[in-house]
Motif scaffolding. Sequence first.
Motif, PDB file in Angstrom:
ATOM      1  N   GLU A   1      24.693   3.252   6.895  1.00 49.41           N
ATOM      2  CA  GLU A   1      23.870   3.129   8.092  1.00 49.41           C
ATOM      3  C   GLU A   1      22.618   2.291   7.865  1.00 49.41           C
ATOM      4  N   GLU A   2      22.025   2.426   6.685  1.00 50.15           N
ATOM      5  CA  GLU A   2      20.703   1.850   6.489  1.00 50.15           C
ATOM      6  C   GLU A   2      20.651   0.708   5.487  1.00 50.15           C
TER       7      GLU A   2
ATOM      8  N   SER B   1      18.172  -0.838   0.715  1.00 49.29           N
ATOM      9  CA  SER B   1      16.718  -0.675   0.805  1.00 49.29           C
ATOM     10  C   SER B   1      16.325   0.317   1.878  1.00 49.29           C
ATOM     11  N   GLY B   2      17.064   0.308   2.958  1.00 53.63           N
ATOM     12  CA  GLY B   2      16.702   1.188   4.065  1.00 53.63           C
ATOM     13  C   GLY B   2      17.042   2.641   3.798  1.00 53.63           C
TER      14      GLY B   2
ATOM     15  N   GLY C   1      30.640  -1.564   6.958  1.00 52.07           N
ATOM     16  CA  GLY C   1      29.186  -1.732   6.917  1.00 52.07           C
ATOM     17  C   GLY C   1      28.688  -2.004   5.515  1.00 52.07           C
TER      18      GLY C   1
ATOM     19  N   MET D   1      29.896  -5.511   4.283  1.00 48.97           N
ATOM     20  CA  MET D   1      29.236  -6.657   4.906  1.00 48.97           C
ATOM     21  C   MET D   1      27.793  -6.822   4.418  1.00 48.97           C
ATOM     22  N   ARG D   2      27.117  -5.714   4.270  1.00 52.62           N
ATOM     23  CA  ARG D   2      25.753  -5.810   3.729  1.00 52.62           C
ATOM     24  C   ARG D   2      25.772  -6.313   2.297  1.00 52.62           C
TER      25      ARG D   2
ATOM     26  N   ALA E   1      26.298  -9.853   2.275  1.00 55.37           N
ATOM     27  CA  ALA E   1      25.133 -10.553   2.808  1.00 55.37           C
ATOM     28  C   ALA E   1      24.037 -10.695   1.756  1.00 55.37           C
TER      29      ALA E   1
ATOM     30  N   MET F   1      36.781  -6.223  10.262  1.00 51.27           N
ATOM     31  CA  MET F   1      35.413  -5.770  10.039  1.00 51.27           C
ATOM     32  C   MET F   1      34.515  -6.105  11.240  1.00 51.27           C
TER      33      MET F   1
ATOM     34  N   THR G   1      32.544  -3.389  13.380  1.00 53.35           N
ATOM     35  CA  THR G   1      31.078  -3.331  13.386  1.00 53.35           C
ATOM     36  C   THR G   1      30.468  -3.846  14.678  1.00 53.35           C
ATOM     37  N   THR G   2      31.231  -4.608  15.473  1.00 50.12           N
ATOM     38  CA  THR G   2      30.641  -5.042  16.742  1.00 50.12           C
ATOM     39  C   THR G   2      30.805  -3.971  17.818  1.00 50.12           C
TER      40      THR G   2
ATOM     41  N   PRO H   1      29.507  -0.961  18.415  1.00 46.83           N
ATOM     42  CA  PRO H   1      28.315  -0.460  19.125  1.00 46.83           C
ATOM     43  C   PRO H   1      27.711  -1.497  20.063  1.00 46.83           C
ATOM     44  N   VAL H   2      27.672  -2.729  19.610  1.00 47.66           N
ATOM     45  CA  VAL H   2      27.079  -3.766  20.462  1.00 47.66           C
ATOM     46  C   VAL H   2      27.949  -3.968  21.697  1.00 47.66           C
TER      47      VAL H   2
ATOM     48  N   SER I   1      14.987  -3.913   5.941  1.00 43.78           N
ATOM     49  CA  SER I   1      14.215  -2.964   5.125  1.00 43.78           C
ATOM     50  C   SER I   1      13.815  -3.564   3.793  1.00 43.78           C
TER      51      SER I   1
ATOM     52  N   MET J   1      25.712 -10.473   9.646  1.00 46.74           N
ATOM     53  CA  MET J   1      26.538  -9.419   9.073  1.00 46.74           C
ATOM     54  C   MET J   1      25.731  -8.134   8.849  1.00 46.74           C
TER      55      MET J   1
ATOM     56  N   ALA K   1      26.236  -4.601  10.680  1.00 48.45           N
ATOM     57  CA  ALA K   1      26.440  -3.434   9.840  1.00 48.45           C
ATOM     58  C   ALA K   1      25.519  -2.290  10.233  1.00 48.45           C
TER      59      ALA K   1
END
Lengths: 208, 208, 208, 208
Positions: A24-25, A28-29, A105, A108-109, A112, A163, A167-168, A170-171, B28, B108, B112
Amino acid sequence: MELREKRDESVRRILEAAMSVFAEEGYSGARVDEIAKRAGLNKAMIYYRIGDKLVLYTEVIHSLFGDIGSAIKGNIPADATPEEKLKIYIRGLALTIADHPYLPGIMMRELASGGGNISELVAEDFASILSIPANILTEGVNKGAFIKTNPVILHMMVVGFMMFFRTTEPVRKRYFERLPEDVRILNEKSISEGVNEVERLVLRAIKA
Amino acid sequence: MELREKRDESVRRILEAAMSVFAEEGYSGARVDEIAKRAGLNKAMIYYRIGDKLVLYTEVIHSLFGDIGSAIKGNIPADATPEEKLKIYIRGLALTIADHPYLPGIMMRELASGGGNISELVAEDFASILSIPANILTEGVNKGAFIKTNPVILHMMVVGFMMFFRTTEPVRKRYFERLPEDVRILNEKSISEGVNEVERLVLRAIKA
Amino acid sequence: MELREKRDESVRRILEAAMSVFAEEGYSGARVDEIAKRAGLNKAMIYYRIGDKLVLYTEVIHSLFGDIGSAIKGNIPADATPEEKLKIYIRGLALTIADHPYLPGIMMRELASGGGNISELVAEDFASILSIPANILTEGVNKGAFIKTNPVILHMMVVGFMMFFRTTEPVRKRYFERLPEDVRILNEKSISEGVNEVERLVLRAIKA
Amino acid sequence: MELREKRDESVRRILEAAMSVFAEEGYSGARVDEIAKRAGLNKAMIYYRIGDKLVLYTEVIHSLFGDIGSAIKGNIPADATPEEKLKIYIRGLALTIADHPYLPGIMMRELASGGGNISELVAEDFASILSIPANILTEGVNKGAFIKTNPVILHMMVVGFMMFFRTTEPVRKRYFERLPEDVRILNEKSISEGVNEVERLVLRAIKA
DNA sequence: GATGAATGAGTATTCATTCAT
DNA sequence: AATGAATGAATACTCATTCAT
């Protein structure tokens, strides 16, 4: 419960909680406090059992990608036609993603950020996955069933779709009404219907 | 330089720096200090000129997706065949990504995390982009050139490939020798060669 | 106050506060919070201005031992007799300790822990101090005034006394009545009286 | 081994481990985990057998200083000359320190922190030790052998030398080449040679 | 007698943000 | 317009201590 079982249970809960928070975060988040909270354990347990935040993250990554390749491979009968094999491979990827809702998620992070936490171990996991379409395509070409094409490109198109679809969501949900009718239709489709369409397109694309 | 020009220059530098840091580290993970450092400006300037970290991030997102759709649309001649239009659309996406090296990473990550920072404005940008393949496919079907298929799935496959190609590059470079031969070949290919292949596959997939 | 002055003032206050806390509690026992509190500054200032706890400690150590040697040397006239020089050296040490009330505590702890934070810089400070009695004794021997003896042993006896006198003070105060009369007398003596006695003993010990 | 023996063995190992850790790290720096590890026992045993960290520390302190005084006294024949007695006292101190390698570190830290953990019991130990040179000096003065001088000052000079010699060893070793020749000579001397020199100096200082 | 599991209360460090100039 | 100084509120990590077996 035995001591050993208690310990394993704690570790399991930590890893599961960590996976959801990292998904989710992001790294770092993510807050270690939040992970501990979701695991229902004291924060110190994380350090006691696993190690610091980075070690925890690495564990999560590995537990996610660890046995995808072999799982998919195991589902492909040696005597199937290349076309059937390709279908199983695509469905295998779809099932994996369905089974691991946090995977897209996190992956992809991770990509990235340059894949800094993709260890050799995980890289081998990836290589193992990539070898599946590579072998199927080669076999298909040899048998005259498929045209010659790059398996990695194919893989990226298939996985990319899955993917992004995931991941899209929610949008798409959020901005539903703003989108053109075609997208709205997709929105109501399950991922499995989407996968069927991908399958059809891919086979059309590569059939000799 | 005039005051106004100095101000604009500062804003420009802040946004550029922010984009690179957000792309590398995520929201973050990005440090305001680092953004200021890369912009060559004092940290307080960011608050003075733009606002807090979230405002800055939103600005960056919008500046990235703001005019992709119209740019691609502008390159498609009304009288081209559907097949040609589809090629232009795919190339347009590829060019956009080539022009905005930070776009894949930011997008991405943004997806995510559930697209929390994708404002209505940006959602409309997306809708505008999606309408391009939707229109082309519809036209192609009407003219008997294409089979009927879902434009969003197609779009996700194409964009999915491009973004994965881009973002997996560091990992592919790093673990080069461990990967199967096919991937190694891809590694030496430029993205434009990959795009050519995607184009070919997509057209084979949807040609009537 | 100018900006630069403000900064220097902050640094000065941090170092002073740190010195007192490190002297009282030792490195591990010292709390960064407490240092910030005594400095009357926000804790983050310490990290902003100096660095982490270890850097801060090293700064303190260096600021303590930095210029003791040269200060003492500066007080010794070249044409004095060896005996006079020795007195000035002993008094110089005593004055230094009187001027730096935190020095004994910090030094004794530092030695107790193996001098891990005694950098080359500080080691040179020590060497510079030790060269003083070494030179005086050599000169005294050459002039027939002193017997031959090891200057480091002498130095350790003198400094040892001073530091023990200083640091045993709280214990002596606390357990006053339990101690033999001689100690009680010492308790009421100032350090300067003690130093006089040391001077007398040392000269008796080494006079030819 | 009987239960009782096992218990005693555990306690012994805990105390020994604690002594070494406290000596190296000081009270605050010492980790209960480390003590347990060195003792080869589970951490909970420490609480079970001894008590919390402070109790443990106090035990260690007392076991260190408990019977130094009586041990030294026991070695002094009543009919020896004051000069001989003084030599035995100095050697006794040196032997004590040789027997208890952790003593100097612990004592110096303890003093540095104001002797907060020096209980009445230990204070009496100190008083007992101090009475030795006090009595010897008094006797020597009465017999016309010594000049009148303060026994505590003498004691601090002697003990100060021994502890500094001991604790500066690592620093001297480390920065060997930077030091003046005299120190280098001392570096190669054993402590017993240093003690001989101290003895000679002390006797020269106080002989009538 | 002994131990592994678990935790509450710290403790060092970081970071977005504001202030004064 | 621009900046260095300063800070409150987190945030990762540690450690003495207790619990259950």
